[in-house]
Design a protein around this motif. Structure first.
Motif, PDB file in Angstrom:
ATOM      1  N   GLY A  80       9.499  41.258  13.499  1.00 51.68           N
ATOM      2  CA  GLY A  80       9.342  40.093  12.646  1.00 51.68           C
ATOM      3  C   GLY A  80      10.565  39.817  11.796  1.00 51.68           C
ATOM      4  N   ASN A  81      11.514  40.758  11.770  1.00 50.53           N
ATOM      5  CA  ASN A  81      12.733  40.575  10.994  1.00 50.53           C
ATOM      6  C   ASN A  81      13.935  41.017  11.828  1.00 50.53           C
ATOM      7  N   GLN A  82      13.963  40.527  13.082  1.00 52.90           N
ATOM      8  CA  GLN A  82      15.027  40.913  13.999  1.00 52.90           C
ATOM      9  C   GLN A  82      16.377  40.378  13.531  1.00 52.90           C
ATOM     10  N   THR A  83      17.417  41.120  13.855  1.00 52.01           N
ATOM     11  CA  THR A  83      18.773  40.730  13.494  1.00 52.01           C
ATOM     12  C   THR A  83      19.565  40.447  14.758  1.00 52.01           C
ATOM     13  N   GLN A  84      20.154  39.252  14.854  1.00 49.79           N
ATOM     14  CA  GLN A  84      21.021  38.912  15.974  1.00 49.79           C
ATOM     15  C   GLN A  84      22.470  39.191  15.581  1.00 49.79           C
ATOM     16  N   PHE A  85      23.208  39.872  16.466  1.00 50.59           N
ATOM     17  CA  PHE A  85      24.586  40.267  16.179  1.00 50.59           C
ATOM     18  C   PHE A  85      25.564  39.207  16.696  1.00 50.59           C
ATOM     19  N   ASP A  86      26.710  39.098  16.008  1.00 53.18           N
ATOM     20  CA  ASP A  86      27.763  38.170  16.435  1.00 53.18           C
ATOM     21  C   ASP A  86      29.105  38.885  16.539  1.00 53.18           C
ATOM     22  N   ASP A  87      29.088  40.174  16.895  1.00 46.58           N
ATOM     23  CA  ASP A  87      30.319  40.952  16.990  1.00 46.58           C
ATOM     24  C   ASP A  87      30.742  41.119  18.444  1.00 46.58           C
ATOM     25  N   MET A  88      32.043  41.316  18.639  1.00 47.61           N
ATOM     26  CA  MET A  88      32.620  41.526  19.965  1.00 47.61           C
ATOM     27  C   MET A  88      33.236  42.921  20.015  1.00 47.61           C
ATOM     28  N   TRP A  89      32.902  43.662  21.081  1.00 48.58           N
ATOM     29  CA  TRP A  89      33.419  45.009  21.278  1.00 48.58           C
ATOM     30  C   TRP A  89      34.059  45.115  22.656  1.00 48.58           C
ATOM     31  N   ILE A  90      35.049  46.009  22.761  1.00 45.74           N
ATOM     32  CA  ILE A  90      35.696  46.300  24.041  1.00 45.74           C
ATOM     33  C   ILE A  90      35.563  47.796  24.311  1.00 45.74           C
ATOM     34  N   LEU A  91      35.037  48.124  25.479  1.00 48.36           N
ATOM     35  CA  LEU A  91      35.035  49.511  25.950  1.00 48.36           C
ATOM     36  C   LEU A  91      36.085  49.598  27.049  1.00 48.36           C
ATOM     37  N   THR A  92      37.208  50.253  26.753  1.00 49.55           N
ATOM     38  CA  THR A  92      38.297  50.314  27.714  1.00 49.55           C
ATOM     39  C   THR A  92      38.140  51.539  28.606  1.00 49.55           C
ATOM     40  N   ILE A  93      38.299  51.299  29.909  1.00 47.30           N
ATOM     41  CA  ILE A  93      38.132  52.329  30.936  1.00 47.30           C
ATOM     42  C   ILE A  93      39.503  52.568  31.575  1.00 47.30           C
ATOM     43  N   PRO A  94      39.931  53.805  31.849  1.00 49.44           N
ATOM     44  CA  PRO A  94      39.145  55.048  31.855  1.00 49.44           C
ATOM     45  C   PRO A  94      39.139  55.833  30.543  1.00 49.44           C
ATOM     46  N   ARG A 137      23.306  36.148  18.585  1.00 51.58           N
ATOM     47  CA  ARG A 137      22.305  35.759  19.591  1.00 51.58           C
ATOM     48  C   ARG A 137      21.977  36.922  20.510  1.00 51.58           C
ATOM     49  N   SER A 138      20.899  36.750  21.256  1.00 52.42           N
ATOM     50  CA  SER A 138      20.502  37.680  22.308  1.00 52.42           C
ATOM     51  C   SER A 138      19.929  36.863  23.453  1.00 52.42           C
ATOM     52  N   GLY A 139      19.840  37.485  24.621  1.00 53.45           N
ATOM     53  CA  GLY A 139      19.311  36.765  25.776  1.00 53.45           C
ATOM     54  C   GLY A 139      20.258  35.711  26.308  1.00 53.45           C
ATOM     55  N   HIS A 140      21.530  35.796  26.030  1.00 55.32           N
ATOM     56  CA  HIS A 140      22.536  34.872  26.540  1.00 55.32           C
ATOM     57  C   HIS A 140      23.160  35.471  27.789  1.00 55.32           C
ATOM     58  N   ARG A 195       5.195  45.183  24.856  1.00 51.68           N
ATOM     59  CA  ARG A 195       6.376  45.155  24.019  1.00 51.68           C
ATOM     60  C   ARG A 195       6.501  43.811  23.345  1.00 51.68           C
ATOM     61  N   ARG A 196       6.824  43.830  22.105  1.00 48.42           N
ATOM     62  CA  ARG A 196       7.048  42.584  21.388  1.00 48.42           C
ATOM     63  C   ARG A 196       8.340  41.987  21.900  1.00 48.42           C
ATOM     64  N   SER A 197       8.248  40.874  22.544  1.00 48.00           N
ATOM     65  CA  SER A 197       9.384  40.314  23.263  1.00 48.00           C
ATOM     66  C   SER A 197      10.534  40.014  22.339  1.00 48.00           C
ATOM     67  N   VAL A 198      11.707  40.124  22.896  1.00 50.43           N
ATOM     68  CA  VAL A 198      12.916  39.810  22.140  1.00 50.43           C
ATOM     69  C   VAL A 198      12.904  38.373  21.671  1.00 50.43           C
ATOM     70  N   PHE A 199      12.305  37.509  22.431  1.00 47.11           N
ATOM     71  CA  PHE A 199      12.437  36.087  22.187  1.00 47.11           C
ATOM     72  C   PHE A 199      11.180  35.439  21.629  1.00 47.11           C
ATOM     73  N   ARG A 200      10.142  36.227  21.280  1.00 48.78           N
ATOM     74  CA  ARG A 200       8.925  35.637  20.721  1.00 48.78           C
ATOM     75  C   ARG A 200       9.061  35.505  19.229  1.00 48.78           C
ATOM     76  N   GLU A 201       8.537  34.434  18.736  1.00 46.20           N
ATOM     77  CA  GLU A 201       8.578  34.222  17.299  1.00 46.20           C
ATOM     78  C   GLU A 201       7.374  34.880  16.638  1.00 46.20           C
ATOM     79  N   THR A 202       7.501  35.131  15.374  1.00 43.70           N
ATOM     80  CA  THR A 202       6.445  35.823  14.637  1.00 43.70           C
ATOM     81  C   THR A 202       5.157  35.013  14.672  1.00 43.70           C
ATOM     82  N   GLY A 246      23.701  40.549  20.991  1.00 42.52           N
ATOM     83  CA  GLY A 246      22.552  41.424  21.136  1.00 42.52           C
ATOM     84  C   GLY A 246      21.663  41.337  19.916  1.00 42.52           C
ATOM     85  N   GLN A 247      20.668  42.189  19.869  1.00 42.52           N
ATOM     86  CA  GLN A 247      19.659  42.083  18.815  1.00 42.52           C
ATOM     87  C   GLN A 247      19.063  43.439  18.475  1.00 42.52           C
TER      88      GLN A 247
END
Length: 812
Positions: free
Chosen positions: A443-457, A475-478, A9-16, A436-437
């Motif tokens: 080679g053209n990965q996109t890192q997201f900067d959004d915040m989501w809430i999943l409310t339970i139940p 970012r990803s891998g944080h 698998r092409r790692s999430v954190f490897r550069e091109t 996440g990512q």
């Protein structure tokens, strides 16, 4: 055969472009130049306690003087001498090894092993007594580390870190850091401390750091691929927090149990899985991930990476787990803990349950006897896990279920981070997911900067509005950890957006839904994790009402002594309950969540079941653990109980009586609105009647002007009858002229019916009956005559003067 580097698998954190550098070069021996023959060669080796340096000087040929050589021995004499020496050694060696000669047991000759002392040959004393360098706290980037919070201290281990711009090699490390969450600090100067780098645990990334209240357990992770490092035999590494020592548990084996047929099989260290610790149950979980040549010893690089769907469960030492066959009779796990590999739990064996890595896993109390795990996000090399359905694991039954979600759905992604907090009364649990990512296209990965809430139940997604905030880069891998109702985010892979990101630590206020510049410690941590951990080991499911000793939400001051696990004031552990979710102290439900599930900041959610109804499993049959929240006077602030709960009636009886201000205000407002509506309806009725009367008068005037014969109008009097009915009525002559000149002039000026023809008040009507006509229809006074005012009535006029309009209607 295809290039093995491209089968992984092409790692999430490897550069091109870095995948082209997998092959390693084997250096060849070269002869030293003659200029270095006179320099001493230094040989270093590490003993148990220190480093010794020995200098060796090579023999040098001196050509300044001649040394006479001795005459060589003859070949026969040399053979005799060598034979005699061999005979003596053959006799002496067995004697030296005999027990009787030296008075002790024989010591077999063994090769030197430079590894760590195995667990069977040592006594809980750590693995290295030599002085180690402290882990660096100042780096350029940090990502893919393992983290855990214990008693107000955030521990960070390993991962990858660069110390300079553009660094692509030697980023794997075994740095060991702590971040104090019992003190306030600015994000620019976090309270980071570097602990000594351990010599035993490997330098790994994307593993996990399980945590009990006394220890950390390092599981899994992958070793460096640049430069290439081959993994060794797998071992679980434990860090004893009170003793500040690392302990190796080598060669762990699985145990069979519910939904886990594997028994006595070697445990392999996976990587990029989703993990969670549940200290109250004494267990850690690792879901999915992958195995390849950087995680598993002797894995050939031509074998493709293997993605997993299994759930590996680790029972902490000296903790019980009835789901494990070996512990089903009430026994507790030994000093090495216990592994169970769940592979056949409910939907887990179905085709729709996919392999995945780089997802997230969270724990939610209640619903089942031991709570539930919720898995979401993640994927493989080419596919993603959908976000409109999540996987729910019932811990007590070891079975997986599917649950649909409601609301707008986040974009599919890998390697986000997540943290969960409980409402003060436990009626809702809110999962916060950031970043996440997207790995596709490569080679053209996109890192997201959004915040989501999943409310339970409710299982409803809510996107947090951060449009007016200073948001960290995508970012990803944080890693994200929760304490005092705040989410502390560390590191992450940000692509090529930044030159460096130091210190790379951020804080999100989960109650106010905003990124803040300072972490605020509203509760101190426990000085010793072992003081109160045993009291939290037992737990009960169902509704838990606060007893007489439970503090009120408004007066309770949390400290390390009375709240070491940072639970909400109404959810503290006691002798009969494990308490609520750790790290939630100080959290209140934000308005964005209240608008979806109802209730208020302290809880009281009105949506207590999934928006998309569950058909089976704990969400269909279970209920949340709820608590009673009180104020400083003991009055109930908010209370929520599941339908049919035996304690709901008791809590209602204990609720303090008093005026319900909100209900009173609502009643007053409703009454005023009712009166206003009635008044508007009345005015509408009067307006329509007055308008009809006005039109009727206009029609009669027009007919009179045309000389038409006027019919008798019931209720209106002719002049000849009116003259006989009252002595104070004004009299007219037969021609219709007023005897009062002042009144006649007023009529001629148009004050009576200015819009009507002058014949209405002037000349007599030749066709009138009884000598009167329409002019003979008079009012009792000039005040009565001006009620219509010669103008078409309006609704606004009726609203402002309903009394006058009502008089007009009543007169006619």
């Amino acid at each position: 055969m295809a290039d093995p580097a491209h089968q992984r698998r092409r790692s999430v954190f490897r550069e091109t472009g870095l995948l082209d550098d997998v092959a390693t070069e084997v250096p060849t021996a070269t002869a030293e130049s003659s200029s270095k023959k006179d320099r001493p060669s230094t040989v270093r080796f590490r003993s148990k306690d220190e480093v010794h340096v020995i200098e060796r000087y090579p023999e040098t040929a001196h050509t300044s003087r001649r040394v006479p050589s001795a005459s060589p021995l003859s070949s026969t004499a040399l053979m005799y001498r060598l034979g005699g020496l061999a005979f003596v050694l053959a006799l002496a060696f067995p004697i030296l090894q005999s027990a009787g000669f030296l008075g002790q047991g024989a010591l077999p000759v063994q090769p030197v092993d430079a590894g760590v002392i195995p667990v069977t040959a040592r006594s809980h004393t750590g693995v290295d007594l030599s002085r180690r360098d402290d882990s660096p706290t100042d780096v350029c980037f940090r990502w893919a580390q393992q983290s855990a919070v214990v008693n107000g201290t955030l521990y960070l281990y390993g991962g990858q870190a660069s110390t300079q711009e553009g660094q692509t090699e030697n980023t794997w490390n075994n740095d060991f850091l702590t971040l104090d969450l019992t003190k306030s600090w600015d994000i620019g100067t976090p309270s980071l401390t570097g602990l000594p780098q351990p010599s035993g645990p490997p330098a790994v990334a994307l593993g996990t750091l399980w945590s009990s209240h006394e220890s950390l357990f390092l599981y899994g992770g992958q070793v460096s691929w640049k430069p290439i490092v081959k993994p060794g035999p797998y071992a679980t590494w434990e860090y004893s927090i009170p003793d500040q020592q690392w302990i190796e548990h080598s060669n762990p084996m699985t145990s069979s149990g519910k939904s886990a047929p594997s028994n006595n099989d070697p445990v392999q260290g996976a990587s990029e899985g989703a993990s969670i610790s549940v200290p109250s149950l004494g267990r850690g979980f690792y879901f999915g991930g992958h195995l390849d040549e950087y995680t598993t010893q002797s894995w050939a690089n031509y074998i493709p990476r293997q993605y997993l769907q299994s759930l590996l469960e680790f029972t902490f030492p000296e903790r019980a787990n009835p789901q494990v066959d070996a512990l089903s009779n009430g026994q507790t796990a030994g000093t090495d803990g216990n592994y169970r590999n769940v592979t056949e739990g409910g939907l887990q064996s179905k085709a729709g349950f996919t392999d995945r890595a780089d997802g997230i896993l969270v724990y939610v109390p209640g619903f089942g006897d031991e709570g539930i795990l919720i898995a979401m996000a993640g994927g493989t090399n080419q596919t993603y896990t959908q976000m409109n359905n999540v996987d729910v694991y019932d811990i007590a039954t070891s079975e997986w279920y599917k649950q649909s979600t409601a609301g707008p759905t986040p974009t599919m992604r890998v390697n986000p981070c997540a943290g969960v907090v409980a409402a003060p009364d436990g009626s809702s649990y809110n999962i916060y997911m950031f970043g996440g990512q997207n790995l596709i296209p490569y080679g053209n990965q996109t890192q997201f900067d959004d915040m989501w809430i999943l409310t339970i139940p409710s299982f409803t997604w809510i996107q947090v509005d951060m449009s007016k905030q200073s948001v960290p880069y995508g970012r990803s891998g944080h890693t994200c950890n929760v304490w005092n109702g705040q989410m502390v985010m560390v590191g992450g892979y940000v692509g090529t957006q930044l030159t460096c990101e130091s210190p790379g630590i951020y804080v999100f206020d989960m109650s106010n839904l905003e990124w803040v510049q300072k972490y605020t410690a509203i509760s101190a941590g426990s000085a010793s994790g072992s003081d109160t951990s045993s009291a939290a080991s037992a737990g009960a499911s169902g509704t838990v009402a606060a007893d007489s000793s439970s503090p009120s939400a408004s007066s309770f001051v949390s400290t390390g002594a009375n709240n070491p696990f940072n639970q909400q004031a109404a959810q503290l552990y006691n002798g009969s309950s494990q308490g609520g979710l750790e790290g939630s102290y100080g959290y209140s439900v934000p308005a964005a969540v209240i608008s979806v599930i109802g209730g208020g900041p302290t809880g009281g959610a009105t949506i207590t079941t999934p928006a998309a109804s569950a058909t089976a499993g704990p969400m269909a049959t279970g209920k949340p653990i709820t608590y009673t929240v009180t104020d400083s006077s003991g009055a109930t602030v908010t209370e929520t109980a599941a339908p049919g709960s035996p304690t709901s009636g008791q809590a209602a009886n204990n609720r303090k009586s008093g005026p319900n201000i909100a209900a009173i205000v609502a009643g007053v407002i409703a009454g005023l609105l009712f009166i206003a509506v009635c008044y508007l309806l009345f005015c509408t009725y009067v307006y329509r009647k007055q308008l009809a009367l006005y039109k009727h008068h206009v029609e009669m005037a027009q007919r009179q002007a045309r000389g038409e014969k006027m019919p008798a109008i019931p209720g209106l009097l002719a002049s000849d009858q009116a003259s006989k009915s009252s002595s104070d009525r004004r009299r007219m002559d037969m021609g219709g002229y007023y005897k009062n000149s002042e009144e006649a002039s007023r009529v001629e000026s148009g004050s009576k019916y200015s819009s009507q023809p002058q014949t209405l008040v002037g000349q007599g009507n030749s066709g009138g009956g009884s000598g009167a006509g329409y002019q003979s229809l008079r009012r009792e006074s000039s005040e009565d005559e001006d009620l219509l005012g010669g103008r078409e009535p309006t609704f606004v006029g009726v609203l402002l003067n309903p009394r006058r309009s009502l008089r007009v209607v009543n007169k006619d």
